[in-house]
Design an enzyme around this catalytic site. Sequence first.
Site, mmCIF file in Angstrom:
data_model
loop_
_atom_site.group_PDB
_atom_site.id
_atom_site.type_symbol
_atom_site.label_atom_id
_atom_site.label_comp_id
_atom_site.label_asym_id
_atom_site.label_seq_id
_atom_site.Cartn_x
_atom_site.Cartn_y
_atom_site.Cartn_z
ATOM 1 N N ASN A 212 -6.806 14.418 15.139
ATOM 2 C CA ASN A 212 -7.771 15.521 15.168
ATOM 3 C C ASN A 212 -9.133 14.984 15.592
ATOM 4 O O ASN A 212 -9.280 13.793 15.870
ATOM 5 C CB ASN A 212 -7.831 16.217 13.804
ATOM 6 C CG ASN A 212 -8.235 15.257 12.710
ATOM 7 O OD1 ASN A 212 -9.330 14.717 12.713
ATOM 8 N ND2 ASN A 212 -7.318 15.020 11.760
ATOM 9 N N ALA A 276 -12.181 12.465 4.808
ATOM 10 C CA ALA A 276 -11.287 12.336 5.969
ATOM 11 C C ALA A 276 -10.617 13.664 6.316
ATOM 12 O O ALA A 276 -10.322 14.474 5.438
ATOM 13 C CB ALA A 276 -10.216 11.287 5.664
ATOM 14 N N ASP A 280 -2.150 17.531 8.107
ATOM 15 C CA ASP A 280 -1.254 18.164 7.128
ATOM 16 C C ASP A 280 0.210 17.827 7.412
ATOM 17 O O ASP A 280 1.044 17.862 6.518
ATOM 18 C CB ASP A 280 -1.422 19.685 7.177
ATOM 19 C CG ASP A 280 -2.776 20.105 6.621
ATOM 20 O OD1 ASP A 280 -3.305 19.365 5.774
ATOM 21 O OD2 ASP A 280 -3.304 21.150 7.049
ATOM 22 N N ASP A 308 -0.653 15.418 -0.263
ATOM 23 C CA ASP A 308 -2.012 15.949 -0.393
ATOM 24 C C ASP A 308 -2.850 14.940 -1.180
ATOM 25 O O ASP A 308 -2.740 14.835 -2.407
ATOM 26 C CB ASP A 308 -1.947 17.296 -1.133
ATOM 27 C CG ASP A 308 -3.289 17.992 -1.139
ATOM 28 O OD1 ASP A 308 -4.320 17.293 -1.187
ATOM 29 O OD2 ASP A 308 -3.298 19.232 -1.093
ATOM 30 N N ILE A 309 -3.678 14.197 -0.469
ATOM 31 C CA ILE A 309 -4.420 13.089 -1.095
ATOM 32 C C ILE A 309 -5.431 13.613 -2.110
ATOM 33 O O ILE A 309 -5.502 13.124 -3.247
ATOM 34 C CB ILE A 309 -5.124 12.224 -0.023
ATOM 35 C CG1 ILE A 309 -4.079 11.662 0.950
ATOM 36 C CG2 ILE A 309 -5.922 11.090 -0.681
ATOM 37 C CD1 ILE A 309 -4.644 10.928 2.145
ATOM 38 N N LYS A 345 -7.044 22.138 -5.819
ATOM 39 C CA LYS A 345 -6.941 20.688 -5.631
ATOM 40 C C LYS A 345 -7.408 19.889 -6.839
ATOM 41 O O LYS A 345 -7.437 18.661 -6.786
ATOM 42 C CB LYS A 345 -7.789 20.245 -4.422
ATOM 43 C CG LYS A 345 -7.528 21.020 -3.162
ATOM 44 C CD LYS A 345 -6.348 20.453 -2.430
ATOM 45 C CE LYS A 345 -6.072 21.266 -1.189
ATOM 46 N NZ LYS A 345 -5.259 20.569 -0.226
#
Length: 399
Positions: A212, A276, A280, A308-309, A345
């Site tokens: 990205n 960052a 995904d 999912d960090i 999250k």
Amino acid sequence: MTVASPPRILLIVGGGIAAYKALELIRLIRKAGLNVRVVLTKAAQEFVTPLSAGSLSGDKVYTDLFDLTDEAEMGHITLSRQAELVVVAPATAALMAKLATGLSDDLASTLLLATDKPVLMAPAMNVRMWHHAATQRNLETLRADGVAFVGPDEGDMACGEFGLGRMAEPEAIFAAIQEALKPKAQPLKGRHVLITAGPTFEPLDPVRGVTNRSSGKQGYAIAEAAVRAGAQVTLVSGPVNIPTPAGVERVDVETAQEMYDAVHSALPADVFIAVAAVGDWRAKEIARDKQKKGEDGELTITLVKNPDILASVGKHESLRPQLVVGFAAETRNVEVYGRTKLRTKGADVIMANDVSKDVFERDTTNMILIDESGPTNAKLLTKREAAEDLIRYIGTRIK
Ligand SMILES: Cc1cc2nc3c(=O)[nH]c(=O)nc-3n(C[C@H](O)[C@H](O)[C@H](O)COP(=O)(O)O)c2cc1C
């Protein structure tokens, strides 16, 4: 007569009557045991000589950008960055105008543009020059750029007029120098701050991949600001083209899974800041050989979800940091998605920004900070300013 250690102060003397007072300033600085390196503009040499400035500073005096001997011994970039503080006294209207507009056409103005150190200016000029709309505009611009000022004072002027424009007295400038050199508060001293930055890269085959447009600039600016705030910083970085900031321990990764692993191995931390832009998805299977174009004009790639960090740290059972900050890059409904991310999250703070307008490669950002008390207003800041703001905020939240 060369000073032994790098100077703590680089003093640029501009061409005004008050230049003679710069000599007294040099004397005060040296008397306090601080090293000072002096640069005289061409106009300044009409008022004071390199010999007198050099005799007082105990060092070579610099006057010319194109003096090749100087460049070989001491390039202008090195000269601009060696000292801890750049002081301009007297700061003429011309020097203020040059720095405010980014003009570098001699040694002094080039140093001012090239330095990464704080700048303190002591303006000195005729009262009408000081009050002129152009000078006042330049003053505002310089203040907004972070330049500090001491003076000018009000009083009788060499030109016979009275008013604002006299240079502050050397004692007052010296006091401002001491203040500027004082170590700043370090709200994150002794804290471990773990930061992710940049994009991830998910290979499709040995030569291609999915990535990205994240440049890493924001995460790196935050890492720098955290170091300045006294933190021990671990920066887990995707592939970017930015040098490692001084004092930062950098761990290079490519894929989201590698980033996840590196983050979890770097725990425990007091603060986690997930900047960052993590992909995904990744290819379910990475082709062993380079994919050929084929005949049918289509290629189907099956993607599977990456871990999912942010959520894995935000909801960590035993090693959840005291403060977890996530970033939400959205192209629409920025605040709504930001709030949702805060909830889902396990984060304490979400920095939400609208990336529909080329934020990725730019130096500016338009972020809102969302925490349990709601969102702040979006404001356009440089990424460095946004980093300073965030670290200041984190300093107030850490116990
Ligand atoms: C006698 C005399 C005194 C001057 N005093 C000042 C002053 O106090 N402040 C100022 O901004 N300019 C003053 N100037 C004009 C500057 O010397 C001129 O703008 C010069 O280009 C400044 O160059 P510098 O900023 O590179 O030193 C003075 C000029 C002369 C001839």
